[in-house]
Structure formats: structure tokens, C-alpha cells
Scaffold this active site. Structure first.
Site, PDB file in Angstrom:
ATOM      1  N   LYS A 188      -3.699 -10.322   3.003  1.00 25.97           N
ATOM      2  CA  LYS A 188      -4.150 -10.862   4.285  1.00 25.97           C
ATOM      3  C   LYS A 188      -4.563  -9.761   5.256  1.00 25.97           C
ATOM      4  O   LYS A 188      -5.355 -10.002   6.170  1.00 25.97           O
ATOM      5  CB  LYS A 188      -3.057 -11.721   4.909  1.00 25.97           C
ATOM      6  CG  LYS A 188      -1.812 -10.950   5.327  1.00 25.97           C
ATOM      7  CD  LYS A 188      -0.745 -11.835   5.931  1.00 25.97           C
ATOM      8  CE  LYS A 188      -0.068 -12.695   4.894  1.00 25.97           C
ATOM      9  NZ  LYS A 188       0.693 -11.900   3.866  1.00 25.97           N
TER      10      LYS A 188
ATOM     11  N   HIS B  23      10.781 -10.785   6.932  1.00 25.30           N
ATOM     12  CA  HIS B  23       9.694 -10.004   7.534  1.00 25.30           C
ATOM     13  C   HIS B  23      10.091  -9.690   8.966  1.00 25.30           C
ATOM     14  O   HIS B  23      10.365 -10.595   9.751  1.00 25.30           O
ATOM     15  CB  HIS B  23       8.377 -10.782   7.500  1.00 25.30           C
ATOM     16  CG  HIS B  23       7.158  -9.924   7.657  1.00 25.30           C
ATOM     17  ND1 HIS B  23       6.916  -9.166   8.790  1.00 25.30           N
ATOM     18  CD2 HIS B  23       6.113  -9.681   6.823  1.00 25.30           C
ATOM     19  CE1 HIS B  23       5.781  -8.516   8.648  1.00 25.30           C
ATOM     20  NE2 HIS B  23       5.284  -8.804   7.461  1.00 25.30           N
TER      21      HIS B  23
ATOM     22  N   GLU C 121       6.066  -5.645   1.215  1.00 25.75           N
ATOM     23  CA  GLU C 121       4.718  -6.189   1.377  1.00 25.75           C
ATOM     24  C   GLU C 121       3.939  -5.414   2.447  1.00 25.75           C
ATOM     25  O   GLU C 121       3.563  -5.977   3.482  1.00 25.75           O
ATOM     26  CB  GLU C 121       4.803  -7.663   1.766  1.00 25.75           C
ATOM     27  CG  GLU C 121       5.585  -8.532   0.787  1.00 25.75           C
ATOM     28  CD  GLU C 121       5.923  -9.898   1.376  1.00 25.75           C
ATOM     29  OE1 GLU C 121       5.526 -10.171   2.533  1.00 25.75           O
ATOM     30  OE2 GLU C 121       6.596 -10.684   0.699  1.00 25.75           O
TER      31      GLU C 121
END
Length: 275
Positions: free
Chosen positions: A47, A184, A262
């Protein structure tokens, strides 16, 4: 970063607007991530920039991938579609996480043949996955502190830690396997304590799950948020790496537990220039 003189030359040649990708910088950023977090495979967050050339370069460098939509999955899949079936499936299982806690039915049905690893954070998603993507492995996303992040995500995603084990057991009862946990800390996080608190929280959930009879988790996804060095106020990545390594060693010393991350903007921000 690409030198200004080089950018001026490229714009004279191609005109503007012009988007320039420095592939050598991509490789350097990926190597830096591996150097300071040696136990943590980098699953590039597509993304952040889904340009197929960026994905291809990171694929060739050995990266794994975090995708959050079917089109992102297809961009990554284009690099492995020519592999033999078993090798391709093994790569997908080992190298892709579908890190979007909410998935539509059509996407789950498309993903199911690939036996993907997917995230979830609520009971309704368990019912959806059990019906439309039962071959998926699951990773429960926790709500954690996002203090000091440029983009705060905890208001949108993540299960309350107090409900985490209930959700894990509900997924088990639905015939699914929860492989591990994820979190996250927010995008462009300069508050390193977010990682400290989140890893501690994940360890507490692991402990509670074992105490309640679920001991098959072997994965922790520490998400993204790794800050790009936009200016001198961003502390060096090696300092964050030291903090994370210490916390992983303290709370997850068992080498059988896979730790992954990530990174998104950390890998691409200094490698891309829009003129």
C-alpha cells in the site's frame, strides 16, 4: 536520494510531472532493515507504493509482502505465477500476509485457493472466513498505542487485548487456526515506546492463550510504522532496531516463534521522487 542534477537531466529528457524510482536505494533500504532487525523478515507493505517495478525489485532482493487488497495481491503474484504449482504455493504461504482485518466475501473466495495468512480483529470476520475462506491461516490484530505516530491507526483497527483470547478461541471453535498475533503502532512512528508496549502486550496475550489451552501460535507480526529519515529529527533506524531486538529477546526468546514486520514508507520514501 537521487541527486538534483540527475533529476534536472531526467526532466529535460522526459518532461514533468515525472516520477523517479531509485532502485539501488530500495535495495539499500531493504539491506538496512535486514541488518538492524536480523530476526525479522520484511514484508513490504505494498500500500505504501504499489508500482510493479518497486515490487519486482524487492521481490528479487528476497523480500516478503503485506497486501491489503486483491489488486495488491495480484501485483505480487505476477512475480511468481510462472513457478511450478507447489513452489508457487509454498512461496505464497511463506512470503505473503493479507493484512487487512476486514475482507469482503469475493476477496476471501479468491484468496482461499492460495491458503493465505490473513488478519482479523472481530467475531464477524471469523464467521466470514470460516464460510468463504476456510483454508486461511489467521493472525489476530491487537489494538495498541499509536502515540506520536504521523498516521494513527488504532481507532480503526485492532481487537481490545482483553477480548483477544476469546476471539482466538472462537476462531478455533469455528474450525480455523490462529497462527499468531499482529499489531501496528501507527505510520511514521517516532515514539519507540509504542513498540515496547505493544510487544509486551502481545506477550501477555500469548501467555493468557496458553493458560486457557491454546498453545499453537508461533507468529508475531510487529507491523509497520518504521520512520523514514525525512529530516534530522528522526532518530537513526539502528536505535529503533536495538529497542525492538531487546524486547523480542526479552518476551519472545523461543526461535520457533517467527517474528515478521510490514515496513512500507521506510523502504520507499527515500527511493522515490515526484518532480
Amino acid at each position: 536520494m537521487i541527486a538534483a542534477a540527475r533529476l534536472q537531466k531526467l526532466t529535460r529528457q522526459h518532461g514533468t510531472p515525472l516520477f523517479v524510482i531509485d532502485h539501488e536505494q530500495l535495495r539499500r533500504n531493504y539491506a538496512q532493515f535486514k541488518r538492524w532487525l536480523p530476526r525479522v523478515p520484511a514484508y513490504y507493505a505494498v500500500k505504501a507504493n504499489a508500482h510493479p517495478a518497486i515490487v519486482r525489485t524487492l521481490y528479487r532482493a528476497g523480500a516478503s509482502f503485506d497486501v491489503a487488497s486483491w489488486p495488491e495481491f495480484q501485483i505480487v503474484y505476477a512475480n511468481v505465477k510462472g513457478l511450478p504449482a507447489k513452489k508457487r504455493q509454498d512461496w505464497i504461504w511463506d512470503k505473503i500476509i493479507y493484512a487487512n482485518p476486514i475482507k469482503d466475501v469475493a476477496t476471501l473466495q479468491r484468496l482461499d485457493p492460495y491458503k493465505p495468512l490473513v488478519t482479523f480483529d472481530n467475531a464477524e470476520e471469523i464467521r466470514k472466513i470460516a464460510k468463504h475462506g476456510p483454508r486461511a491461516g489467521l493472525c489476530l490484530r491487537l489494538k495498541v498505542a499509536n502515540t506520536g505516530a504521523m498516521v494513527e491507526l488504532s481507532s480503526k483497527f485492532g481487537a481490545n487485548p482483553g477480548q483477544a483470547v476469546d476471539l482466538i478461541l472462537a476462531a478455533r471453535d469455528a474450525g480455523l487456526t490462529v497462527e499468531g498475533l499482529s499489531f501496528h503502532v501507527g505510520s511514521q512512528t517516532t515514539n519507540f515506546q509504542n513498540y515496547v508496549q505493544a510487544i509486551q502486550m502481545a506477550a501477555d496475550v500469548y501467555q493468557e492463550a496458553r493458560a486457557r489451552g491454546y498453545d499453537t501460535m508461533n507468529l508475531l507480526d510487529i507491523g509497520g510504522g518504521f520512520p523514514a529519515p525525512y529530516d534530522a529529527n528522526v532518530r537513526p533506524f539502528r536505535e529503533l532496531g536495538k529497542v525492538i531486538n531487546q524486547e523480542i529477546e526479552r518476551h519472545f526468546p523461543d526461535p520457533r516463534i517467527e517474528i515478521l514486520a510490514e515496513p512500507g514508507r521506510f523502504l520507499v520514501a527515500t527511493a522515490c521522487t515526484l518532480v
